[in-house]
Design an enzyme around this catalytic site. Structure first.
Site, mmCIF file in Angstrom:
data_model
loop_
_atom_site.group_PDB
_atom_site.id
_atom_site.type_symbol
_atom_site.label_atom_id
_atom_site.label_comp_id
_atom_site.label_asym_id
_atom_site.label_seq_id
_atom_site.Cartn_x
_atom_site.Cartn_y
_atom_site.Cartn_z
ATOM 1 N N GLU A 279 -48.450 -12.989 22.921
ATOM 2 C CA GLU A 279 -47.447 -13.705 20.916
ATOM 3 C C GLU A 279 -46.067 -13.567 21.078
ATOM 4 O O GLU A 279 -45.307 -13.081 19.963
ATOM 5 C CB GLU A 279 -47.736 -12.531 20.027
ATOM 6 N N ASP A 358 -59.818 -10.468 18.030
ATOM 7 C CA ASP A 358 -58.837 -8.411 17.391
ATOM 8 C C ASP A 358 -59.327 -8.133 16.204
ATOM 9 O O ASP A 358 -58.912 -8.632 14.710
ATOM 10 C CB ASP A 358 -57.488 -10.674 16.835
ATOM 11 N N GLU A 386 -55.944 -3.680 9.110
ATOM 12 C CA GLU A 386 -55.427 -4.957 8.900
ATOM 13 C C GLU A 386 -56.855 -6.302 8.652
ATOM 14 O O GLU A 386 -56.208 -6.992 8.007
ATOM 15 C CB GLU A 386 -54.997 -4.762 10.317
#
Lengths: 670, 670
Positions: A279, A358, A386
């Site tokens: 990323e 993820d 998240e």
């Protein structure tokens, strides 16, 4: 000056009442050293609050009339790695004996957890030891405030406990309370900054070392060692070098000197955490080197001090072309790392997210965990929510983690517990997880999210603990004086909350369907045409990702038997992962007898109904807790219901518009 | 110290070469006053650069041997509102005569635009005057830098020309060059801050007045008056009052005193711009008052100074429930404002966006423009390309604006030009538009976006100008020395670029399909389930918003005849607005003979092909322009092509997945 424990900060699972069982007892703490003094101070505070007496003695001195003896072992050669303890109960008095101070600390908190049971019940002589030596919490805190992400990346609990005004806080007193909570849950390592290391944060390794040392000093009395996330590009960023090539001797030398400076100031420093070639973070690929080259170069720099390198396996192409269905992000970690098995140095810990994508509410377990027997592997979990409600939703993650830990990934049926995820990592690289705590006065935004932090620590200590029993522990500690109805209500709200969350969000393991960027709330096509590699491929006929070897991306082939076959076949693939592994028509019939589309309609309605039931279960007992907690819970439950309805209506509408299939129950779709 | 005109900033449409026709001529400037001095300085600079001579004389003094006389009229009683001029050519010499200094300035730039033609051709005696008295540019600049929006909201050209470091710039020298460009295009009013007035920006009205006065001083020599956007909540925000109720005498008095302070410092200050009760901005609704109550209260405070209140009609519910198809954001401005016609004070200008939604590439013209004959209405355009490529895409908006201005909205066929949008607003509230300029060294990010700023000014002066002719003017001024191929290439790139952009983005007037927040790039469902009121309602069978009176939201009924009927009927609704007014099956056949779905497939491919053709047209002439310009254009064209392909592929894929209808041309869909 008030101690941090008596400030407005919520005591979480260590309120004074949690120590009531020590009241009226005679306690002896025997041994020297800083952590033993920590235990002694706890005993002193408890007996001061609840009555009783205590004494600090030499090891082996007279303890005959004590109700509780907490003592270092007299003759054990101290093995610093040993965190276990012996717990003995004999005629109503109890003894904790530990070979190390850290063992003594954990033994003390064992007694606290037991409460009156520490002294009641049949005589016993037990030994306790953590399943894993490495039980780590990772903070994704930035020193600076990020313009869109805030200070803590994926943080839902206020600012950073470590940093303010662009540097390490002057006042770190709250860390004492935080470290105490972590220690009581069994955590022994903490990484204090974001794995996405921005320019400012890179300098923690150099110019902010004095601040890092102060942070380490705050955690030290609680047996917790501090780690730093570092930029792989530190030699160029901080050292003015022209390269970060791990095979360049000058680069290696820079890291050797950096390590020397760190351990010089912090002799018990834990090590480095690295997100490389991921990323946008720099890494060894830029120099044509492997991740092993990169990790080992760092590992050699920190090895002389017993330091570790936690190297993250979360490496994938985040500029994927959504048009290209042959690329599969789920394959990436295995494709990158499995071939490197056996090439990492002994003090490299490869940190593997539990699933191949993820931190979704539902993913299969990462096949990397079974693919690298000659590598030290850590399981990475995410305590911060998240993708599971961002601490606006009450989602108790213990059951999810337990399911992962108990999953028999490797070795087939005859491998026994060794083949479980817990078995694969506990004796290897252990556990790491992203913290959900911040400067919020209740620590975690949602008060019930405290239970997740607690449960993570407990499962890292003993991965086979029952998550419902952990919840009992957390309730008993957090609300020591509450009547039984409160515990019942908390179980009603939390026990199946993960399942509830899954019901009203992305169905059948397909994942995502969240807003790009913030990841909260529904957006069915939010990631569908992005470069992020997370797609559902829904069209008017069907949905799901074909990851089979026969016709798809071949990802199922990364699993050992029997899972490669189980997942490959539509006939054996578990329903809850169906759309992760297969693209099926909406008319595909699940084991439940429902079609996929009817399942989507039904679960999204049921999910909302279950949130309504959570609220109904909670409201009668809300008055039993601190009004500040009750107010926060009420506000969050209202938001959870609003959000669940939004999920329900968007997902149902999206799939009705696409499939044209009416809800057989005739409920309204928009 | 170099003058701002000779710094690295691009000269845009006023490079030295644009004045070459003055070279070798004898020029007289006759008259007193500051703006006449501006003209004289321009003449001095031009003759210094290109040869020739000039003199400044009294009005009526001997001018017999001059090639060009620029003179104030001898006997006209000065009417400050008169910005017209008389242009005479007689035997190769030219005279500009104006009743006011501003007219003289515009007459001078008329001569510059004519170039050699000012002196060649048959004798003539013409009068020129702007169609509209109010020709305004609005800046959406913030004093502070917004965390996600940057400093300039919807700004794609760097930072603010007015503010830096959290206050009015110390060095405002670049404003002279900016004001000169605006004046040459015919603009005479400028609002210097964002209509979304945040706390910091509210204080421009009070503590930053000295800075505002300095900005006004920079614009004054160019005949441009400065306006401020103000918060309706200023009395509470800045004055410590407990209310902003427009009928509260204390509130009115606060504004009277605020106005007095402003005009005391800036006697030619233009007035206030207000976005009230819109997208979270405060307004009169909170006090149960109407927009007329709010606007008139402010209007009375500024009336003694000849000040104006520009009150925006962009008022709608931005917390709409996407489930509720009976609410229609397109109806909002009419529903709010039409009933108030005739109740606004004479110095209130109701500023109406050209379409009922928000600056889309294609919308019908707002029916509000025909619904309030007793109200002073301004047409609001958007020069900054928020929804038209954000100055990454070359999109010349002149043709769009021209189509809007020439649209015969009111009065039926017999009303003639009075019924056009231009006719409705020019003699009323005139024009306002959001600027696309910033601190970018090329002013506008994309160099070709300069043409939009120029074209807006020219159309505000004369709404019936041909946009292609305006492009000719812009090319001739901007590239005075370039060969004819450059102009041809620019026409090839820009003439139909609006149509091209429409082709590869949202089809048939349905709008949006952009990413929420930044509004760039495709996201077909981006706004579909949001509270913003902008939906396409695509399902597996069809797409579009039913706004008919018969079966839809009734929005068509807001139009005067014949448009209410034209839009109501599928048989007469223009194709390009079909999906704005109707929900139709994908199989609906357009006037072109194509189905809606095939139209979507075809236009999205053709749009990309046309961008490729733009690049092919530009590349051969790129070497004819300044390398910095050429480099920027090349970079932007590459991004436009990338983005157009992304639009094409996402839109085609989205509708194929939904409709299941194959492209009859068999092109690849993903």
């Amino acid at each position: 000056m008030p101690s941090p424990r008596t400030t407005a900060v919520h005591p979480a699972w260590l309120p004074p009442g949690a120590f009531a069982a020590l009241g009226g007892r005679r306690v002896v703490v025997a041994g020297d050293g800083a952590l033993t003094s920590t235990v002694a101070a706890e005993v002193a505070a408890a007996t001061a609050a609840h009555g009783g007496s205590w004494a600090r003695l030499e090891v082996g001195a007279g303890t005959a009339d004590a109700d509780l003896v907490l003592t270092l072992a007299e003759d054990d050669p101290s093995n610093d790695a040993d965190e276990g303890f012996r717990f003995m109960r004999d005629g109503g008095s109890a003894v904790v004996q530990a070979p190390t101070e850290r063992g003594l600390l954990y033994g003390f908190f064992h007694v606290v957890r037991l409460g009156e049971d520490a002294f009641a019940g049949p005589d016993t002589d037990e030994t306790h030891a953590p399943a894993a030596e490495l039980r780590m919490i990772d903070h994704w805190d930035n020193v600076d405030v990020h313009p869109t992400m805030g200070q803590v990346e994926r943080g839902y609990s206020g600012g950073s406990l470590f940093y303010a005004s662009g540097r390490v806080r002057d006042d770190l007193s709250r860390l004492d309370a935080y470290a105490r909570l972590l220690a009581a849950a069994g955590i022994n390592r903490i990484a204090i900054n974001n794995v996405n290391v921005h320019a400012r944060e890179a300098r923690l390794l150099t110019e902010d070392l004095a601040g890092v040392a102060r942070i380490a000093a705050a955690f030290r009395p609680w047996g917790i060692r501090v780690h730093l996330s570092v930029s792989f590009a530190s030699p160029t960023l901080l050292g003015g070098l022209s390269s970060n090539d791990p095979l360049d001797p000058e680069v290696a030398h820079w890291w050797v000197r950096a390590a020397a400076r760190v351990w010089d100031l912090v002799p018990d420093f834990g090590g480095l955490v690295v997100k490389a070639d991921s990323e946008g973070q720099p890494g060894p690929f830029a120099y044509g080197r492997t991740h092993a080259d990169g990790a080992n170069m760092l590992a050699r720099a920190v090895a002389p001090y017993g330091g570790l390198v936690h190297w993250r396996a979360f490496v994938y192409d985040h500029r994927q072309d959504w048009r290209d269905r042959s690329t599969d992000r789920a394959r990436a970690a295995y494709d990158h790392f499995a071939p490197l098995d056996g090439t990492f140095d002994e003090n490299v810990v490869l940190q593997v997210k539990y699933g191949p994508l993820d931190f979704q509410a539902r993913e299969p377990v990462s096949p990397v965990l079974a693919a690298m027997p000659a590598t030290r592997l850590a399981l990475e979990l995410q305590v911060t929510q998240e993708y599971t409600g961002q601490q606006q939703h009450a989602v108790y993650l213990g059951p999810q983690w337990s399911a992962i830990l108990r999953f028999r990934l490797a070795g087939g049926p005859e491998a026994g517990d060794d083949g479980t995820v817990a078995g694969l990592v506990a004796g290897s690289g252990g556990f790491a997880a992203v913290s959900n705590a911040g400067t919020d006065e209740l620590w975690t935004g949602h008060p019930f999210a405290q239970a997740n932090l607690y449960a993570y620590g407990r499962l890292a200590w003993d991965p086979l603990l029952d998550p419902s029993a952990i919840l009992d522990e957390w309730v008993a500690l957090t609300f020591p004086d509450a009547p039984v109805e409160l515990g019942e209500a908390l179980h009603a709200v939390l026990d199946t909350s993960w399942e509830t969350y899954e019901m009203y969000t992305a169905p059948l393991g397909v994942g995502f369907m969240v807003r790009p960027g913030h990841h909260y709330g529904p957006d069915v096509d939010g990631y569908e045409y992005t470069p992020w590699g997370t797609y559902h491929f829904a069209d008017r006929d069907g949905i799901g990702v074909d990851r089979t070897q026969a016709t798809g991306t071949g990802y199922t082939g990364q699993y050992p038997a029997p899972w490669s076959d189980v997942y490959e076949s539509l006939g054996t693939c578990p329903d809850e992962l169906l759309l992760f592994f297969h693209h099926v028509p909406y008319s595909h019939v699940l084991r439940s007898g429902k079609t996929v589309i009817q399942h989507v309609y039904d679960t999204h309605s049921e999910g909302v109904e279950r949130v309504e039931a959570m609220i109904a279960a909670w409201e009668p007992v809300a008055g039993l807790v601190d009004p500040a907690v009750a107010e926060r819970v009420a506000e969050r439950l209202a938001e959870q219901l609003r959000s669940a309805i939004e999920w329900r209506d968007q997902v149902r509408t999206y799939f009705f518009r696409k499939s044209g299939v009416p809800d057989e129950k005739g409920r309204r779709i928009f």
